[in-house]
Design a protein around this motif. Structure first.
Motif, PDB file in Angstrom:
ATOM      1  N   TYR A  15      -6.230 -10.586   0.356  1.00  0.00           N
ATOM      2  CA  TYR A  15      -6.933  -9.982   1.492  1.00  0.00           C
ATOM      3  C   TYR A  15      -7.464  -8.616   1.051  1.00  0.00           C
ATOM      4  CZ  TYR A  15      -7.865  -8.721   6.342  1.00  0.00           C
ATOM      5  OH  TYR A  15      -8.469  -8.362   7.521  1.00  0.00           O
ATOM      6  N   ALA A  16      -8.768  -8.455   1.101  1.00  0.00           N
ATOM      7  CA  ALA A  16      -9.445  -7.212   0.678  1.00  0.00           C
ATOM      8  C   ALA A  16      -8.946  -6.738  -0.694  1.00  0.00           C
ATOM      9  CB  ALA A  16      -9.238  -6.119   1.730  1.00  0.00           C
ATOM     10  N   GLN A  24      -5.734 -11.262  11.661  1.00  0.00           N
ATOM     11  CA  GLN A  24      -7.204 -11.241  11.500  1.00  0.00           C
ATOM     12  C   GLN A  24      -7.880 -11.724  12.771  1.00  0.00           C
ATOM     13  OE1 GLN A  24      -7.390 -13.458   7.711  1.00  0.00           O
ATOM     14  NE2 GLN A  24      -9.468 -12.629   7.623  1.00  0.00           N
ATOM     15  N   GLU A  64      -8.702  -5.724  14.700  1.00  0.00           N
ATOM     16  CA  GLU A  64      -8.194  -4.340  14.586  1.00  0.00           C
ATOM     17  C   GLU A  64      -7.891  -3.704  15.940  1.00  0.00           C
ATOM     18  OE1 GLU A  64     -10.345  -2.486  10.622  1.00  0.00           O
ATOM     19  OE2 GLU A  64     -10.940  -1.813  12.612  1.00  0.00           O
ATOM     20  N   TRP A 107      -8.003   3.441   9.678  1.00  0.00           N
ATOM     21  CA  TRP A 107      -7.587   2.128   9.163  1.00  0.00           C
ATOM     22  C   TRP A 107      -8.533   1.709   8.050  1.00  0.00           C
ATOM     23  CZ3 TRP A 107      -5.052  -2.068  12.666  1.00  0.00           C
ATOM     24  CH2 TRP A 107      -3.971  -1.502  13.352  1.00  0.00           C
ATOM     25  N   THR A 108      -7.963   1.144   6.997  1.00  0.00           N
ATOM     26  CA  THR A 108      -8.789   0.669   5.889  1.00  0.00           C
ATOM     27  C   THR A 108      -9.007  -0.839   6.044  1.00  0.00           C
ATOM     28  OG1 THR A 108      -6.838   0.270   4.558  1.00  0.00           O
ATOM     29  CG2 THR A 108      -7.855   2.434   4.336  1.00  0.00           C
ATOM     30  N   LYS A 109      -9.594  -1.443   5.010  1.00  0.00           N
ATOM     31  CA  LYS A 109      -9.882  -2.880   5.092  1.00  0.00           C
ATOM     32  C   LYS A 109      -8.600  -3.716   5.175  1.00  0.00           C
ATOM     33  CE  LYS A 109     -14.323  -2.740   2.804  1.00  0.00           C
ATOM     34  NZ  LYS A 109     -15.021  -2.911   1.530  1.00  0.00           N
ATOM     35  N   ILE A 110      -7.541  -3.206   4.548  1.00  0.00           N
ATOM     36  CA  ILE A 110      -6.314  -4.036   4.563  1.00  0.00           C
ATOM     37  C   ILE A 110      -5.369  -3.658   5.708  1.00  0.00           C
ATOM     38  CG2 ILE A 110      -6.351  -4.556   2.089  1.00  0.00           C
ATOM     39  CD1 ILE A 110      -3.910  -2.543   1.941  1.00  0.00           C
TER      40      ILE A 110
END
Lengths: 99, 582
Positions: free
Chosen positions: B326-327, B359, B363, B397-400
């Motif tokens: 994931y990412a 997912q 978010e 928040w980042t991509k992961i």
């Protein structure tokens, strides 16, 4: 110099008045002494009451520390050789009846 | 003749009158001197001679458990102080102080402090505070001039180590420095009073007048139950020692009220014999320590998925590979779990499946649900220095982050926050803040009303989460927390520890946890067990869930709750019984 002669009645009245004054004075002194004395007693009793109240609290605290669960468990296990009951030895009597 | 006698008598009368007047004059002058000129000085002397103003120390309030067992109480103790005599040299003072020092077996450092105070011409020196009664008698019998005994109070904890971190401690002047003693110090300590002692010429006390009555501190009745606390402490100690862990913490609460029934940490300390320095073990990990929760946090992801209807109950997730990228980051399952239905993802604690679900939640929904469960903010428990943990704002928040948060990483929480979140499920979606003080006890028992409840999730979501979590304990990773005949739900957690210096998760150090609820017709109690860095077995199911089971079993016995005869009808169980590890 000529002295005045007092009659018996006058002498008696004089003595009576003096005695009365002395009595009043004695009563007053007695009252004062008793008050102070009672003050001592009262102060001592108050102190004693406080000390006894503290003693009761202290004894309650000691009792509580003697009944701590780890101490009771240690005595039960080591001195009385008791062990925890197994699941099948436990009977939930009152609850079973209610149900 | 008559006139001679009359003259003589008159002369004598004048003579006598003169002396009387003179005597009267002298008396009047003396009176003026005493009553007017020296009035202030003499009055002060008289007061000093027969009156003493004395501060009346209030009695610090006691602390009881919910069954009125004494947990903390102030008991009278004597302190010894030293007063230099008039025109006494330093060496004479020192020789007097040394005598007492020998009797009291004062340390050499204490003796050198006393000597330094003597050399500084101190008028009041504490020789020893709050000594044993026997020693006080010895000092009194020595009858040394200028050495006095003063009655004070000393805090005594009859149960010793019991609930040490919750109760906290006081300093030598009986001022709270940690725990409840600190948080409720103003209520416990009371207000000082003043009294006037009248003494006679022999300095005997004959009257004591209270000028300002002291207000004794109020007693506190805690929500703790001494027996439950004892059970938790004993089992936690065994678990930490057996697993050679760094530390452990257990919190047990009554979900419907938020009442904390037990809160313990191991290692702990005896409140009557403090470690040196006393601050060494002061931290109450249950409210001070933050950690990444790992899989116990999946309860929140599960709630978010159900609340937002992001996933259908019958949907399945492919976890056959045992990992997901994931990412650019790889997330692993503890074993290959195959294709799992939605509830099974949580029953078997699949990281891969939970990330898929996270997912789908998205978010914003996930972040909102985390906030609604009270993470990132203090629970408001009435204990000092509660940590609020770390929840990054959505902008950071980042991509992961969705993946990490879904499985309980990238977020720091306290054990009490996790327990509060679990209580939301037990309370049909309501947040009930935890508390440790039930009543303030003075002339009239004043019960503290619980803080207002807020809704975190809907009743329906809470009920569905509960049913899935029942499956976790019945046939999933939480099976080691199961007690036959009792309805228990919960979630295990195994999180890698985060190294703040290296800024990475450690693969060799873990935090094992289990959070669960035991219910009868209603939720009886909830519990969280957190064990830090166990050696050997480190999964929550191996280390924490068994502790939960042992504690719960004993509490149920103590509460006289018999096992049910019928199986539970709401149970969602996994179709296949798998080997449970995580």
């Amino acid at each position: 110099m000529v002295r005045k002669k007092f009659s018996k009645k006058e002498i008696f009245t004089g003595i009576a008045c003096t005695l009365f004054a002395l009595l009043i004075l004695s009563l007053y002194v007695w009252h004062q002494t008793e008050s102070v004395s009672l003050g001592y007693d009262s102060a001592e009793l108050e102190y004693r009451v406080t000390q006894l109240e503290k003693e009761v609290e202290k004894l309650e605290t000691i009792k509580s520390s003697l009944l701590t669960l780890d101490r009771v468990e240690n005595i039960a296990r080591d001195k009385l050789k008791l062990s925890e009951p197994k699941e099948e030895q436990i009977v939930y009597e009152h609850i079973e009846k209610e149900r | 003749m008559k006139s001679y006698h009359q003259k003589k008598t008159k002369k004598r009368t004048y003579f006598l009158a003169f002396f009387f007047i003179l005597w009267l004059g002298v008396l009047v002058l003396r009176l003026v001197q005493l009553q007017v000129i020296d009035h202030v000085k003499l009055k002060a002397e008289a007061i000093q001679q027969n009156q003493n103003r004395k501060k009346i120390e209030p009695k610090r309030g006691s602390i009881f458990d919910r069954n009125m067992t004494i947990l903390a109480r102030s008991v009278p103790r004597y302190s010894v102080f030293f007063h230099p005599l008039e025109n006494e040299s330093h060496s004479e003072q020192w020789s007097r102080a040394k005598k007492i020092g020998r009797t009291l077996r004062l340390s050499s450092s204490k003796l050198s402090t006393i000597r330094a105070q003597i050399n500084k011409d101190a008028k009041f020196i504490w020789l020893a505070r709050k000594i044993e009664e026997q020693k006080a008698t010895q000092v009194a019998n020595m009858n040394i001039n200028g050495v006095y005994l003063m009655e004070e109070n000393k805090r005594f904890y009859p149960q010793g180590k019991r609930a040490a971190h919750v109760l906290g401690r006081v300093d030598i002047d009986e001022i709270g420095v940690s725990g409840i003693e600190y948080k409720y110090n103003t209520i416990l300590q009371g207000v000082e009073g003043e009294g006037l002692i009248l003494r006679d010429a022999k300095r005997r006390r004959y009257s004591f007048e209270i000028l300002k009555p002291p207000v004794d501190g109020k007693d506190l009745v805690l929500t703790l139950d001494e027996t439950i606390q004892y059970i938790a402490e004993k089992e936690l100690k065994n678990a930490v020692l057996e697993s050679r862990a760094e530390w452990g913490t257990v919190i047990i609460s009554e979900p419907s009220t938020g009442d904390i029934l037990a809160m313990t940490n191991y290692p702990t300390y005896d409140l009557n014999h403090l470690p040196d320095p006393p601050t060494k073990l002061d931290r109450n990990k249950a409210v001070h320590h933050t950690y990444d929760p790992g899989s116990t946090f999946k309860i929140i992801t599960l709630s978010a998925a159900l609340e937002n209807k992001s996933v259908g109950f019958e949907e399945t997730f492919d976890c056959t590979q045992g990992y997901v990228v994931y990412a650019g980051n790889t997330f692993w399952d503890h074993e290959r779990l195959g294709i799992l239905a939605f509830p099974e993802v949580f029953i078997h604690s699949s990281n891969v499946g939970t990330i898929f679900i996270g997912q789908r939640v998205g978010e914003e929904n996930l972040f909102r649900t985390i906030k609604q469960f009270g993470f990132g903010q203090r629970t408001g428990i009435d204990l000092p220095a509660e940590e609020k943990g770390l929840l990054n704002p959505l902008e950071k928040w980042t991509k992961i982050s969705v993946a990490s948060h879904s499985i309980g990483y990238e977020i720091s929480i306290t054990p009490i926050q996790m327990l509060q979140a679990l209580n939301v499920i037990a309370n049909q979606g309501l947040i009930v803040p935890p508390r440790t003080v039930k009543k303030i006890h003075d002339s009239e028992m004043k019960a503290l009303s619980p803080m207002p409840y807020k809704r975190a999730i809907s009743e329906e979501t809470a009920a569905n989460v509960r049913n899935i979590l029942l499956g976790v304990v019945a046939s999933g990773t939480g099976i080691t927390g199961r007690i036959p005949g009792y309805s228990i739900y919960g979630k295990t957690g195994t999180a890698q520890k985060y190294d703040r210096k290296a800024k990475q998760y450690l693969t060799t150090a873990h935090i094992a946890s289990f959070a669960g609820v035991v219910e009868n017709d209603r939720p009886l109690f909830s519990m969280i067990v957190v064990i830090d860095d166990p050696k050997g077995h480190y999964y929550g199911s191996q280390v924490a869930a068994p502790v939960f089971r042992e504690i719960a079993k004993k509490i149920l016995r103590y509460l006289c709750v018999p096992p049910a005869k019928k199986p539970f009808d709401t149970l969602i169980a996994s179709k296949t019984r798998r080997k449970s590890s995580e």
